[in-house]
Design an enzyme around this catalytic site. Structure first.
Site, PDB file in Angstrom:
ATOM      1  N   LYS A 180       0.878  -1.174   0.000  1.00 40.21           N
ATOM      2  CA  LYS A 180       0.000   0.000   0.000  1.00 40.21           C
ATOM      3  C   LYS A 180       0.909   1.215   0.000  1.00 40.21           C
ATOM      4  O   LYS A 180       1.997   1.197   0.596  1.00 40.21           O
ATOM      5  CB  LYS A 180      -0.864  -0.002   1.262  1.00 40.21           C
ATOM      6  CG  LYS A 180      -2.197   0.670   1.081  1.00 40.21           C
ATOM      7  CD  LYS A 180      -3.231  -0.253   0.446  1.00 40.21           C
ATOM      8  CE  LYS A 180      -4.557   0.440   0.227  1.00 40.21           C
ATOM      9  NZ  LYS A 180      -5.595  -0.446  -0.268  1.00 40.21           N
ATOM     10  N   GLY A 189     -25.944  -0.261   2.704  1.00 40.29           N
ATOM     11  CA  GLY A 189     -25.097   0.508   1.788  1.00 40.29           C
ATOM     12  C   GLY A 189     -25.296   0.070   0.347  1.00 40.29           C
ATOM     13  O   GLY A 189     -24.925  -1.039  -0.030  1.00 40.29           O
ATOM     14  N   VAL A 190     -25.926   0.965  -0.453  1.00 37.16           N
ATOM     15  CA  VAL A 190     -26.110   0.654  -1.878  1.00 37.16           C
ATOM     16  C   VAL A 190     -25.393   1.713  -2.724  1.00 37.16           C
ATOM     17  O   VAL A 190     -25.981   2.362  -3.576  1.00 37.16           O
ATOM     18  CB  VAL A 190     -27.606   0.484  -2.270  1.00 37.16           C
ATOM     19  CG1 VAL A 190     -28.064  -0.924  -2.007  1.00 37.16           C
ATOM     20  CG2 VAL A 190     -28.518   1.468  -1.535  1.00 37.16           C
ATOM     21  N   GLY A 191     -24.084   1.860  -2.424  1.00 39.21           N
ATOM     22  CA  GLY A 191     -23.223   2.753  -3.215  1.00 39.21           C
ATOM     23  C   GLY A 191     -22.717   1.994  -4.433  1.00 39.21           C
ATOM     24  O   GLY A 191     -23.466   1.241  -5.063  1.00 39.21           O
ATOM     25  N   VAL A 224     -20.538  -0.682  -4.908  1.00 41.30           N
ATOM     26  CA  VAL A 224     -20.634  -2.150  -4.867  1.00 41.30           C
ATOM     27  C   VAL A 224     -22.055  -2.585  -4.537  1.00 41.30           C
ATOM     28  O   VAL A 224     -22.601  -3.494  -5.177  1.00 41.30           O
ATOM     29  CB  VAL A 224     -19.654  -2.735  -3.825  1.00 41.30           C
ATOM     30  CG1 VAL A 224     -19.806  -4.240  -3.764  1.00 41.30           C
ATOM     31  CG2 VAL A 224     -18.223  -2.368  -4.159  1.00 41.30           C
ATOM     32  N   TYR A 238     -24.881  -1.258  -5.116  1.00 38.64           N
ATOM     33  CA  TYR A 238     -25.801  -1.126  -6.252  1.00 38.64           C
ATOM     34  C   TYR A 238     -25.646  -2.330  -7.200  1.00 38.64           C
ATOM     35  O   TYR A 238     -26.639  -2.981  -7.565  1.00 38.64           O
ATOM     36  CB  TYR A 238     -25.531   0.187  -7.007  1.00 38.64           C
ATOM     37  CG  TYR A 238     -26.287   0.267  -8.311  1.00 38.64           C
ATOM     38  CD1 TYR A 238     -27.640   0.607  -8.321  1.00 38.64           C
ATOM     39  CD2 TYR A 238     -25.663  -0.029  -9.521  1.00 38.64           C
ATOM     40  CE1 TYR A 238     -28.361   0.648  -9.506  1.00 38.64           C
ATOM     41  CE2 TYR A 238     -26.374   0.012 -10.721  1.00 38.64           C
ATOM     42  CZ  TYR A 238     -27.717   0.350 -10.713  1.00 38.64           C
ATOM     43  OH  TYR A 238     -28.424   0.376 -11.880  1.00 38.64           O
TER      44      TYR A 238
HETATM   45  P1  NAD Z   1     -19.347   3.770  -1.790  1.00 38.44           P
HETATM   46  O1  NAD Z   1     -18.897   4.950  -1.010  1.00 38.44           O
HETATM   47  O2  NAD Z   1     -19.674   3.938  -3.224  1.00 38.44           O
HETATM   48  O3  NAD Z   1     -20.642   3.104  -1.099  1.00 38.44           O
HETATM   49  C1  NAD Z   1     -20.832   3.067   0.282  1.00 38.44           C
HETATM   50  C2  NAD Z   1     -22.303   3.400   0.514  1.00 38.44           C
HETATM   51  O4  NAD Z   1     -22.597   3.210   1.885  1.00 38.44           O
HETATM   52  C3  NAD Z   1     -22.663   4.847   0.159  1.00 38.44           C
HETATM   53  O5  NAD Z   1     -23.801   4.842  -0.678  1.00 38.44           O
HETATM   54  C4  NAD Z   1     -22.961   5.476   1.521  1.00 38.44           C
HETATM   55  O6  NAD Z   1     -23.957   6.490   1.438  1.00 38.44           O
HETATM   56  C5  NAD Z   1     -23.422   4.294   2.312  1.00 38.44           C
HETATM   57  N1  NAD Z   1     -23.283   4.384   3.760  1.00 38.44           N
HETATM   58  C6  NAD Z   1     -22.303   4.968   4.484  1.00 38.44           C
HETATM   59  N2  NAD Z   1     -22.546   4.798   5.803  1.00 38.44           N
HETATM   60  C7  NAD Z   1     -23.677   4.080   5.907  1.00 38.44           C
HETATM   61  C8  NAD Z   1     -24.422   3.587   6.990  1.00 38.44           C
HETATM   62  N3  NAD Z   1     -24.047   3.806   8.263  1.00 38.44           N
HETATM   63  N4  NAD Z   1     -25.553   2.859   6.737  1.00 38.44           N
HETATM   64  C9  NAD Z   1     -25.938   2.625   5.462  1.00 38.44           C
HETATM   65  N5  NAD Z   1     -25.269   3.100   4.390  1.00 38.44           N
HETATM   66  C10 NAD Z   1     -24.157   3.816   4.601  1.00 38.44           C
HETATM   67  O7  NAD Z   1     -18.211   2.658  -1.577  1.00 38.44           O
HETATM   68  P2  NAD Z   1     -18.045   1.293  -2.368  1.00 38.44           P
HETATM   69  O8  NAD Z   1     -16.961   1.442  -3.362  1.00 38.44           O
HETATM   70  O9  NAD Z   1     -19.350   0.774  -2.791  1.00 38.44           O
HETATM   71  O10 NAD Z   1     -17.454   0.363  -1.204  1.00 38.44           O
HETATM   72  C11 NAD Z   1     -18.293  -0.125  -0.172  1.00 38.44           C
HETATM   73  C12 NAD Z   1     -17.477  -0.977   0.790  1.00 38.44           C
HETATM   74  O11 NAD Z   1     -16.881  -2.051   0.076  1.00 38.44           O
HETATM   75  C13 NAD Z   1     -16.314  -0.235   1.446  1.00 38.44           C
HETATM   76  O12 NAD Z   1     -16.108  -0.785   2.740  1.00 38.44           O
HETATM   77  C14 NAD Z   1     -15.131  -0.583   0.565  1.00 38.44           C
HETATM   78  O13 NAD Z   1     -13.901  -0.497   1.264  1.00 38.44           O
HETATM   79  C15 NAD Z   1     -15.470  -2.037   0.221  1.00 38.44           C
HETATM   80  N6  NAD Z   1     -14.852  -2.518  -1.002  1.00 38.44           N
HETATM   81  C16 NAD Z   1     -15.106  -1.898  -2.181  1.00 38.44           C
HETATM   82  C17 NAD Z   1     -14.526  -2.394  -3.351  1.00 38.44           C
HETATM   83  C18 NAD Z   1     -14.815  -1.768  -4.693  1.00 38.44           C
HETATM   84  O14 NAD Z   1     -14.533  -2.427  -5.725  1.00 38.44           O
HETATM   85  N7  NAD Z   1     -15.379  -0.570  -4.750  1.00 38.44           N
HETATM   86  C19 NAD Z   1     -13.654  -3.506  -3.299  1.00 38.44           C
HETATM   87  C20 NAD Z   1     -13.440  -4.140  -2.058  1.00 38.44           C
HETATM   88  C21 NAD Z   1     -14.039  -3.634  -0.916  1.00 38.44           C
END
Ligand code: NAD
Length: 351
Positions: A80, A180-182, A184, A186
């Protein structure tokens, strides 16, 4: 800080620092382990209160990457990097070019990728100086957004848990509560909906939960209720430390499986889930699809190959669940032990 004591207690390999006066770059590269191959992991570009907190962040994150890559069967170690974001004005291109030169000087021991505070554009600037970078633009042979691959692997992991714990071969009618429907969350909702699952969702951003309702017929639940929704699978896809002393006693599900990183507030919470008879899919095992996709860029990007490799997360999660059942050990311990065996085998074959 007792730097070498810290490195040795976490079995660290290398820690590199770079100060480039011309651009103002202050960067740290932590390489946790490279027995399986060159270290791979993202680059953070954020403010840090102290240099020490930047070092601790890099060390903490690199170790997790070793475990994730090893369990996903990748020929990579964990690394990292951190670029300390300057407080005053700075020239972003010069900073990332200087960082690229730093990686070039490290001779391929560490390959970087996007992380908090960095973008595809930054990776493209790094690429103009060194090939030791992934996450570049798709038009230049890059792998694009990792989220759909992370979601695909998570769906496969959920299928493995449902098979092992509930004896069902399909997700049809399986109720999944998604926190959390961001990015991933979604794509995961989309995968699960297509497989016939019933969804409940919660997100602090109401637009995101409404989108899941509109597109996938999801029931929208309040933030404080999602973890205690009676369901087949609770799926954390927001922030870390969501499995803790408050949430674990209130879970009403036989399975916890989601993509969020560092879900267990402390390792002992993995024991608590096991004691409650809840099958927990270890986070770094189930959420490796994005890393698998990025690693494919090093070999020559092919989305179909990434997809095939990501589908195998089913086997990894099923194997962990079976071993946990037979040994009566919590799944997070089984996953760690599998990694430690692979690393030890790599040490033996290179000695
Ligand atoms: P993102 O920020 O797009 O989505 C996170 C979502 O969670 C957002 O929509 C946010 O509004 C919501 N959120 C935050 N706090 C919340 C709560 N207390 N209750 C409900 N919803 C809440 O992030 P992402 O890229 O989708 O990643 C999500 C998780 O997956 C993170 O922990 C990230 O480290 C992990 N992750 C992501 C990837 C990737 O490919 N993006 C890969 C491995 C791990």
């Amino acid at each position: 800080m007792d730097l070498f004591g810290h490195l040795s207690s976490h079995n660290y390999g290398e820690l590199h620092f770079k100060l480039d006066k011309a651009s103002g770059l202050k960067a740290i590269v932590a390489i946790h382990d490279s027995r399986l191959g060159p270290a791979l992991g993202g680059c953070r570009f954020v403010h840090y209160e102290t240099d020490e907190s930047a070092v601790v962040d890099a060390l903490r994150l690199a170790r997790g990457m070793t475990y994730k890559a090893a369990l996903a069967g990748l020929k990579h170690g964990g690394g990292k990097s951190v670029i300390i974001r300057p407080r005053g004005a700075f020239d972003r291109r010069s900073l990332f070019r200087a960082f690229g030169q730093f990686l070039e000087d490290l001779g391929g021991h560490y390959i970087t990728a996007e992380d908090s505070g960095t973008s595809i554009e930054d990776m493209d600037v790094i690429r103009s100086v060194t090939k030791n970078v992934t996450g570049i633009d798709m038009s230049r042979g890059g792998s694009g957004d990792p989220s759909p691959f992370t979601a695909l692997g998570t769906r496969r992991g959920i299928e493995a848990c449902v098979r092992q714990k509930l004896g069902k071969d399909s997700l049809k009618g399986i109720h999944v509560a998604i926190q959390g429907v961001g990015h991933v969350g979604y794509y995961l909702s989309k995968e699960l909906h297509a497989a016939g699952a019933k969804l409940s969702v919660a997100d602090i951003d109401p637009l995101k939960s409404e989108r899941a309702k509109r597109e996938f017929g999801a029931e929208v639940v309040t933030l404080d209720k999602i973890a205690e929704t009676p369901c087949d699978v609770f799926s954390p896809n927001a922030l870390g430390a969501g499995l803790n002393d408050q949430t674990i006693p209130s879970l009403q599900c036989p399975i916890v499986a989601g993509a969020a990183n560092n879900q267990l507030a402390e390792p002992r919470h993995g024991e608590d889930l096991h004691a409650r008879g809840i099958l927990y899919a270890p986070d770094y095992a189930i959420n490796a699809g994005g890393l698998v996709n990025v690693a494919q860029e090093v070999l020559g990007y092919d989305a179909n190959v990434s997809r095939e490799k990501t589908l195998k997360i089913y086997d990894t999660i099923f194997d962990i669940a079976e071993r946990s059942k037979k040994s009566n050990l919590p799944t997070y311990r089984v996953a760690d032990m599998l990694v430690e065996e692979r690393l030890a085998a790599a040490s033996q074959s290179s000695s």
